[in-house]
Motif scaffolding. Structure first.
Motif, PDB file in Angstrom:
ATOM      1  N   THR A  38       0.806  -1.216   0.000  1.00 46.42           N
ATOM      2  CA  THR A  38       0.000   0.000   0.000  1.00 46.42           C
ATOM      3  C   THR A  38       0.842   1.270   0.000  1.00 46.42           C
ATOM      4  OG1 THR A  38      -1.755  -1.177   1.144  1.00 46.42           O
ATOM      5  CG2 THR A  38      -1.852   1.223   1.202  1.00 46.42           C
ATOM      6  N   ASN A  39       1.884   1.336   0.821  1.00 46.81           N
ATOM      7  CA  ASN A  39       2.706   2.547   0.867  1.00 46.81           C
ATOM      8  C   ASN A  39       4.175   2.263   0.543  1.00 46.81           C
ATOM      9  OD1 ASN A  39       3.340   1.211   3.315  1.00 46.81           O
ATOM     10  ND2 ASN A  39       3.875   3.162   4.272  1.00 46.81           N
ATOM     11  N   ARG A  40       4.474   1.131  -0.110  1.00 44.81           N
ATOM     12  CA  ARG A  40       5.857   0.764  -0.456  1.00 44.81           C
ATOM     13  C   ARG A  40       5.989   0.645  -1.971  1.00 44.81           C
ATOM     14  NH1 ARG A  40      10.232  -1.975   2.264  1.00 44.81           N
ATOM     15  NH2 ARG A  40       8.890  -2.139   4.095  1.00 44.81           N
ATOM     16  N   TYR A  41       7.012   1.312  -2.499  1.00 42.07           N
ATOM     17  CA  TYR A  41       7.247   1.323  -3.947  1.00 42.07           C
ATOM     18  C   TYR A  41       8.715   1.027  -4.241  1.00 42.07           C
ATOM     19  CZ  TYR A  41       2.814   3.860  -4.152  1.00 42.07           C
ATOM     20  OH  TYR A  41       1.505   4.236  -4.028  1.00 42.07           O
ATOM     21  N   ALA A  69      10.850   9.447  -6.944  1.00 41.85           N
ATOM     22  CA  ALA A  69      10.331   9.067  -5.628  1.00 41.85           C
ATOM     23  C   ALA A  69       9.381  10.138  -5.093  1.00 41.85           C
ATOM     24  CB  ALA A  69      11.484   8.828  -4.658  1.00 41.85           C
ATOM     25  N   ALA A  70       9.748  11.403  -5.281  1.00 41.01           N
ATOM     26  CA  ALA A  70       8.883  12.504  -4.835  1.00 41.01           C
ATOM     27  C   ALA A  70       7.569  12.505  -5.611  1.00 41.01           C
ATOM     28  CB  ALA A  70       9.610  13.836  -4.994  1.00 41.01           C
ATOM     29  N   GLU A  71       7.636  12.301  -6.937  1.00 48.90           N
ATOM     30  CA  GLU A  71       6.408  12.260  -7.739  1.00 48.90           C
ATOM     31  C   GLU A  71       5.500  11.106  -7.328  1.00 48.90           C
ATOM     32  OE1 GLU A  71       6.987  14.454 -11.957  1.00 48.90           O
ATOM     33  OE2 GLU A  71       7.395  12.301 -11.957  1.00 48.90           O
ATOM     34  N   VAL A  72       6.080   9.930  -7.130  1.00 45.34           N
ATOM     35  CA  VAL A  72       5.291   8.764  -6.705  1.00 45.34           C
ATOM     36  C   VAL A  72       4.610   9.053  -5.366  1.00 45.34           C
ATOM     37  CG1 VAL A  72       5.512   6.381  -5.857  1.00 45.34           C
ATOM     38  CG2 VAL A  72       6.573   7.034  -8.023  1.00 45.34           C
ATOM     39  N   THR A  73       5.350   9.672  -4.457  1.00 44.38           N
ATOM     40  CA  THR A  73       4.803  10.004  -3.134  1.00 44.38           C
ATOM     41  C   THR A  73       3.613  10.947  -3.257  1.00 44.38           C
ATOM     42  OG1 THR A  73       6.963   9.700  -2.114  1.00 44.38           O
ATOM     43  CG2 THR A  73       5.360  11.031  -0.892  1.00 44.38           C
ATOM     44  N   LEU A  74       3.783  12.013  -4.002  1.00 43.23           N
ATOM     45  CA  LEU A  74       2.701  12.991  -4.150  1.00 43.23           C
ATOM     46  C   LEU A  74       1.517  12.409  -4.923  1.00 43.23           C
ATOM     47  CD1 LEU A  74       4.888  16.145  -4.817  1.00 43.23           C
ATOM     48  CD2 LEU A  74       3.659  15.555  -2.700  1.00 43.23           C
ATOM     49  N   ASN A  75       1.783  11.610  -5.960  1.00 43.85           N
ATOM     50  CA  ASN A  75       0.702  10.996  -6.740  1.00 43.85           C
ATOM     51  C   ASN A  75      -0.083   9.983  -5.919  1.00 43.85           C
ATOM     52  OD1 ASN A  75       1.312  12.523  -8.990  1.00 43.85           O
ATOM     53  ND2 ASN A  75       2.587  10.932  -9.927  1.00 43.85           N
ATOM     54  N   GLY A 102      -0.904  10.532  -2.897  1.00 39.52           N
ATOM     55  CA  GLY A 102      -1.630  11.316  -1.900  1.00 39.52           C
ATOM     56  C   GLY A 102      -0.864  11.493  -0.606  1.00 39.52           C
ATOM     57  N   ASN A 103       0.430  11.221  -0.626  1.00 30.85           N
ATOM     58  CA  ASN A 103       1.247  11.337   0.579  1.00 30.85           C
ATOM     59  C   ASN A 103       2.152  12.562   0.504  1.00 30.85           C
ATOM     60  OD1 ASN A 103       0.468   8.994   2.228  1.00 30.85           O
ATOM     61  ND2 ASN A 103       1.087   7.860   0.415  1.00 30.85           N
ATOM     62  N   ASP A 104       2.861  12.807   1.635  1.00 33.87           N
ATOM     63  CA  ASP A 104       3.650  14.027   1.758  1.00 33.87           C
ATOM     64  C   ASP A 104       5.157  13.805   1.825  1.00 33.87           C
ATOM     65  OD1 ASP A 104       1.293  15.748   2.019  1.00 33.87           O
ATOM     66  OD2 ASP A 104       1.029  14.744   3.955  1.00 33.87           O
ATOM     67  N   TYR A 105       5.575  12.694   2.405  1.00 28.92           N
ATOM     68  CA  TYR A 105       7.002  12.441   2.515  1.00 28.92           C
ATOM     69  C   TYR A 105       7.283  10.966   2.272  1.00 28.92           C
ATOM     70  CZ  TYR A 105       6.566  10.536   7.327  1.00 28.92           C
ATOM     71  OH  TYR A 105       6.250   9.781   8.434  1.00 28.92           O
ATOM     72  N   PHE A 106       8.560  10.702   1.980  1.00 26.03           N
ATOM     73  CA  PHE A 106       8.954   9.313   1.770  1.00 26.03           C
ATOM     74  C   PHE A 106      10.229   9.020   2.550  1.00 26.03           C
ATOM     75  CE2 PHE A 106      10.925  11.712  -1.685  1.00 26.03           C
ATOM     76  CZ  PHE A 106      12.202  11.196  -1.811  1.00 26.03           C
ATOM     77  N   ILE A 107      10.370   7.748   2.895  1.00 25.95           N
ATOM     78  CA  ILE A 107      11.567   7.252   3.565  1.00 25.95           C
ATOM     79  C   ILE A 107      12.231   6.262   2.622  1.00 25.95           C
ATOM     80  CG2 ILE A 107      12.466   5.878   5.489  1.00 25.95           C
ATOM     81  CD1 ILE A 107      10.220   7.075   7.215  1.00 25.95           C
ATOM     82  N   ILE A 124      11.024   2.731  -1.444  1.00 29.89           N
ATOM     83  CA  ILE A 124      10.581   3.846  -0.606  1.00 29.89           C
ATOM     84  C   ILE A 124       9.274   3.502   0.092  1.00 29.89           C
ATOM     85  CG2 ILE A 124      11.746   5.582  -2.037  1.00 29.89           C
ATOM     86  CD1 ILE A 124       8.904   6.337  -3.117  1.00 29.89           C
ATOM     87  N   LEU A 125       9.084   4.129   1.244  1.00 33.90           N
ATOM     88  CA  LEU A 125       7.828   4.058   1.991  1.00 33.90           C
ATOM     89  C   LEU A 125       7.256   5.463   1.989  1.00 33.90           C
ATOM     90  CD1 LEU A 125       9.318   2.004   4.917  1.00 33.90           C
ATOM     91  CD2 LEU A 125       7.642   1.152   3.282  1.00 33.90           C
ATOM     92  N   THR A 126       5.965   5.611   1.682  1.00 35.14           N
ATOM     93  CA  THR A 126       5.346   6.934   1.595  1.00 35.14           C
ATOM     94  C   THR A 126       4.371   7.135   2.756  1.00 35.14           C
ATOM     95  OG1 THR A 126       3.548   6.151   0.169  1.00 35.14           O
ATOM     96  CG2 THR A 126       5.562   6.929  -0.916  1.00 35.14           C
ATOM     97  N   PHE A 127       4.312   8.384   3.269  1.00 30.31           N
ATOM     98  CA  PHE A 127       3.474   8.686   4.429  1.00 30.31           C
ATOM     99  C   PHE A 127       2.857  10.079   4.294  1.00 30.31           C
ATOM    100  CE2 PHE A 127       6.872   5.879   5.838  1.00 30.31           C
ATOM    101  CZ  PHE A 127       6.176   4.880   6.488  1.00 30.31           C
ATOM    102  N   LYS A 128       1.763  10.293   5.035  1.00 29.46           N
ATOM    103  CA  LYS A 128       1.121  11.604   5.135  1.00 29.46           C
ATOM    104  C   LYS A 128       1.718  12.354   6.321  1.00 29.46           C
ATOM    105  CE  LYS A 128      -3.426  10.644   3.187  1.00 29.46           C
ATOM    106  NZ  LYS A 128      -3.277  11.549   2.052  1.00 29.46           N
ATOM    107  N   GLY A 129       1.618  13.676   6.264  1.00 31.49           N
ATOM    108  CA  GLY A 129       2.061  14.490   7.390  1.00 31.49           C
ATOM    109  C   GLY A 129       3.457  15.048   7.194  1.00 31.49           C
ATOM    110  N   ALA A 130       3.979  15.593   8.298  1.00 33.95           N
ATOM    111  CA  ALA A 130       5.314  16.194   8.279  1.00 33.95           C
ATOM    112  C   ALA A 130       6.368  15.095   8.393  1.00 33.95           C
ATOM    113  CB  ALA A 130       5.457  17.176   9.430  1.00 33.95           C
ATOM    114  N   LYS A 131       7.444  15.259   7.663  1.00 40.16           N
ATOM    115  CA  LYS A 131       8.518  14.254   7.716  1.00 40.16           C
ATOM    116  C   LYS A 131       9.155  14.293   9.102  1.00 40.16           C
ATOM    117  CE  LYS A 131      12.774  16.460   6.532  1.00 40.16           C
ATOM    118  NZ  LYS A 131      14.001  16.472   5.897  1.00 40.16           N
TER     119      LYS A 131
END
Length: 169
Positions: free
Chosen positions: A43-46, A69-75, A77-82, A135-142
């Motif tokens: 779900t949040n791993r790419y 990675a940033a584009e995938v994260t934003l597409n 619906g998330n805000d940051y990635f690890i 990468i793992l994508t998440f909502k909120g502040a990094k």
């Protein structure tokens, strides 16, 4: 008066044009093995990747990977990635090289002009770089305490000026 081999020169010019097409890989979906790709694993791993031609510097390949990675994260619906894992590999490049030689000579009342064309498709010392990351994508502040965390909007904004897109016809 010498006859000049214009056909040979035209052929050489055509070959030079083809060789000139071997350029830095633009930021584009993977085509003919070069460009970016992304695959959802959970779900949040790419898994994201970018492969460049032998004319594409390593830093460009790695910047394009982060941009993807940033584009995938934003597409998503998330805000940051690890970045959970990443690697960059190199393989010997196989880009063509091209050379043209023109020479003339004179001997008594005879003269002539010669044109030589040479190509090489192997033995290039350049490398083709390929970068991959999970990468793992998440909502909120990094999280400020995680050096592997990236704010997707900041990454896009900071790298945007370096992104070269394909020419549009």
């Amino acid at each position: 008066m010498p006859t000049f081999p214009f056909r040979a020169i035209l052929a050489a010019a055509g070959l030079a044009t083809l060789v000139a097409c071997a350029a830095v890989t633009p930021y584009q979906p993977a085509r003919k093995g070069y460009g970016y790709s992304a695959q959802m694993l959970e779900t949040n791993r790419y898994r994201v990747s970018f492969t460049g031609s032998s004319e594409t510097p390593r830093q460009t390949v790695e910047n394009y990977l982060l941009y993807q990675a940033a584009e995938v994260t934003l597409n998503s619906g998330n805000d940051y990635f690890i970045v959970a894992a990443s690697s960059t590999s190199a393989k010997p490049g196989s880009g063509p090289s091209f050379s043209v030689g023109v020479g003339g000579f004179g001997f008594g009342s005879h003269s002539g002009v010669g044109v030589g064309v040479g190509t090489e498709t192997g033995g290039s010392q350049k490398a083709e770089y390929s970068a991959q990351a999970e990468i793992l994508t998440f909502k909120g502040a990094k999280p400020a305490d995680n050096p592997q965390a990236f704010d997707a909007r900041e990454v896009k904004a900071n790298l945007e000026a370096q992104i070269v897109r394909p020419a549009t016809p």
